[in-house]
Design an enzyme around this catalytic site. Structure first.
Site, PDB file in Angstrom:
ATOM      1  N   ASP A 173     139.448  17.267 -25.853  1.00  8.76           N
ATOM      2  CA  ASP A 173     138.302  17.846 -26.546  1.00  8.76           C
ATOM      3  C   ASP A 173     137.518  18.663 -25.538  1.00  8.76           C
ATOM      4  O   ASP A 173     136.775  18.111 -24.718  1.00  8.76           O
ATOM      5  CB  ASP A 173     137.409  16.764 -27.170  1.00  8.76           C
ATOM      6  CG  ASP A 173     136.361  17.347 -28.120  1.00  8.76           C
ATOM      7  OD1 ASP A 173     135.936  18.501 -27.880  1.00  8.76           O
ATOM      8  OD2 ASP A 173     135.983  16.679 -29.091  1.00  8.76           O
ATOM      9  N   ALA A 234     142.333  15.052 -40.497  1.00  8.65           N
ATOM     10  CA  ALA A 234     141.173  15.934 -40.328  1.00  8.65           C
ATOM     11  C   ALA A 234     141.058  16.892 -41.501  1.00  8.65           C
ATOM     12  O   ALA A 234     140.352  16.605 -42.480  1.00  8.65           O
ATOM     13  CB  ALA A 234     141.289  16.687 -38.999  1.00  8.65           C
ATOM     14  N   ARG A 235     141.762  18.006 -41.446  1.00  6.32           N
ATOM     15  CA  ARG A 235     141.717  19.006 -42.503  1.00  6.32           C
ATOM     16  C   ARG A 235     143.060  19.721 -42.585  1.00  6.32           C
ATOM     17  O   ARG A 235     143.727  19.950 -41.572  1.00  6.32           O
ATOM     18  CB  ARG A 235     140.616  20.047 -42.243  1.00  6.32           C
ATOM     19  CG  ARG A 235     139.214  19.602 -42.660  1.00  6.32           C
ATOM     20  CD  ARG A 235     139.081  19.470 -44.164  1.00  6.32           C
ATOM     21  NE  ARG A 235     137.744  19.171 -44.614  1.00  6.32           N
ATOM     22  CZ  ARG A 235     137.239  17.948 -44.744  1.00  6.32           C
ATOM     23  NH1 ARG A 235     137.966  16.904 -44.415  1.00  6.32           N
ATOM     24  NH2 ARG A 235     136.008  17.789 -45.199  1.00  6.32           N
ATOM     25  N   GLU A 264     145.366  21.454 -51.806  1.00  7.74           N
ATOM     26  CA  GLU A 264     145.262  20.102 -52.370  1.00  7.74           C
ATOM     27  C   GLU A 264     144.882  20.166 -53.842  1.00  7.74           C
ATOM     28  O   GLU A 264     143.858  20.776 -54.173  1.00  7.74           O
ATOM     29  CB  GLU A 264     144.216  19.288 -51.580  1.00  7.74           C
ATOM     30  CG  GLU A 264     144.597  19.079 -50.135  1.00  7.74           C
ATOM     31  CD  GLU A 264     143.531  18.359 -49.319  1.00  7.74           C
ATOM     32  OE1 GLU A 264     143.795  18.036 -48.142  1.00  7.74           O
ATOM     33  OE2 GLU A 264     142.428  18.109 -49.848  1.00  7.74           O
ATOM     34  N   HIS A 283     144.177  12.751 -49.531  1.00  6.14           N
ATOM     35  CA  HIS A 283     142.857  13.008 -48.924  1.00  6.14           C
ATOM     36  C   HIS A 283     141.873  11.887 -49.280  1.00  6.14           C
ATOM     37  O   HIS A 283     140.767  12.127 -49.758  1.00  6.14           O
ATOM     38  CB  HIS A 283     142.309  14.359 -49.378  1.00  6.14           C
ATOM     39  CG  HIS A 283     141.302  14.929 -48.414  1.00  6.14           C
ATOM     40  ND1 HIS A 283     141.098  16.274 -48.269  1.00  6.14           N
ATOM     41  CD2 HIS A 283     140.446  14.322 -47.544  1.00  6.14           C
ATOM     42  CE1 HIS A 283     140.151  16.486 -47.354  1.00  6.14           C
ATOM     43  NE2 HIS A 283     139.745  15.316 -46.906  1.00  6.14           N
ATOM     44  N   ALA A 285     141.485   9.199 -46.837  1.00  2.52           N
ATOM     45  CA  ALA A 285     141.265   8.415 -45.625  1.00  2.52           C
ATOM     46  C   ALA A 285     139.813   7.988 -45.484  1.00  2.52           C
ATOM     47  O   ALA A 285     139.516   6.868 -45.069  1.00  2.52           O
ATOM     48  CB  ALA A 285     141.700   9.208 -44.388  1.00  2.52           C
TER      49      ALA A 285
END
Length: 325
Positions: A173, A234-235, A264, A283, A285
């Site tokens: 990161d 994440a995405r 999606e 989606h 989570a």
């Protein structure tokens, strides 16, 4: 004076707990199949809007002259035009850490499913192939190397859990001070491409923005260790799906656990759907029962705080709007 708040019909029960004892709040509701025109008509009389995945941009803002706050039931906001809100001095609020543990646990669940070969072992028993069990050895997570991409609310919790399981935990990161990573027992890495080459698991927890769209393209997937597992909670759009399908079918990667997809629900012909070494989830989570209620309650509290004149700056995506008022 009363305040009108627009909320989804499918809101969790705990959303309404912050309203106890208040007589100044009027709720308007919109359904999951509301049309754009119907939704904009509802916006005309509200002071705040709480959203799920509903897109929100200039057309919606034009329809909402009394709007003072927008809140997401969640932490992602790629469907919301933040600059448009900021231009009008309207804060966008998210739910902080309300679902961080839930998403981290889902990423771990994907890792466990592949390491312990849960689907395959279940099939052996159901198909009465008990004698074949030694052809399908599970593996340990302890001692394996995991690379966590993104060390925010979710990635940091993922790292703590991986360290607790005695995994060799690496974190990439570029926006985080390395001491924060070391504080949880993980090792920061400065170069993503170099770190991919010896990671058994790669778990994505970075936000989706201009710098991360297609972050895992064909070239980057090729740099991953042969036999590695890729996890994305994440995405969609951070991973190139066609390239990932190729890496999986060629045998370069052994598996992928995906809670998110670029489209999606997935479109017909999505190359990842149906692959035996892919585990998909819709989606969810960050939407355990507990997290759903925590996020809903936090979203309501966020808009109440703005309407009451004491906004939560830590939950605000564009806090500069408060200084500009």
């Amino acid at each position: 004076m009363s305040h009108r708040i627009l909320v989804p019909e499918t809101s969790a029960p705990d959303m309404f707990l912050p309203l106890q004892g208040r007589s100044d709040i009027v709720l308007e509701r919109f359904g999951p199949k509301v049309s754009a025109s119907e939704f904009r008509a509802l916006l005309g009389q509200v002071n705040a809007a709480i959203l799920g995945v509903t897109p929100f941009a200039d057309p919606e803002l034009d329809a909402a002259p009394m709007l003072k706050a927008v809140a997401r039931v969640g932490v992602g906001y790629d469907a919301i035009d933040v600059p448009a809100l900021t231009r009008r001095k309207i804060p966008l609020l998210i739910t902080g850490t309300a679902n961080s543990v839930s998403v981290a646990e889902q990423a771990l669940a994907f890792m466990f499913a592949f390491a312990k070969r849960l689907n395959e072992l279940h099939t052996l028993v159901v198909e009465r192939r008990w004698s074949d069990r030694l052809s399908c050895f599970p593996t340990d997570l302890g001692g394996k190397r995991v690379l966590i991409v993104g060390f925010g609310r979710i990635g940091s919790r993922m790292a703590k859990r991986c360290v607790a399981m005695e995994m060799d935990t690496r974190v990439y990161d570029p926006l985080i001070t390395q001491d924060y990573v070391r504080a949880v027992g993980a090792t920061p890495v400065p170069d993503l491409d170099q770190a991919l080459g010896d990671a058994d698991y790669v778990s994505i927890h970075c936000p989706k923005d201009a710098s991360t769209i297609n972050l895992f393209d064909a070239a980057r997937l090729a740099r991953m260790k042969k036999g590695a597992v890729l996890i994305n909670t994440a995405r969609g759009g951070i991973v190139n799906e066609a390239a990932l399908a190729q890496a999986l079918t060629s045998g370069h990667l052994s598996g992928a656990g995906l809670d998110v997809l670029e489209s999606e629900p997935p479109e017909q012909g999505n190359p990842l759907v149906g692959l035996p070494n892919v585990i998909l989830a819709p989606h969810l989570a960050g939407v355990t029962w507990e997290a759903w209620n925590r996020m809903a309650r936090s979203a309501m509290q966020n808009v109440l705080d703005v309407l009451d004149g004491r906004p939560n700056r830590e939950h605000t995506v564009n806090p500069q709007v408060y200084d500009a008022r």
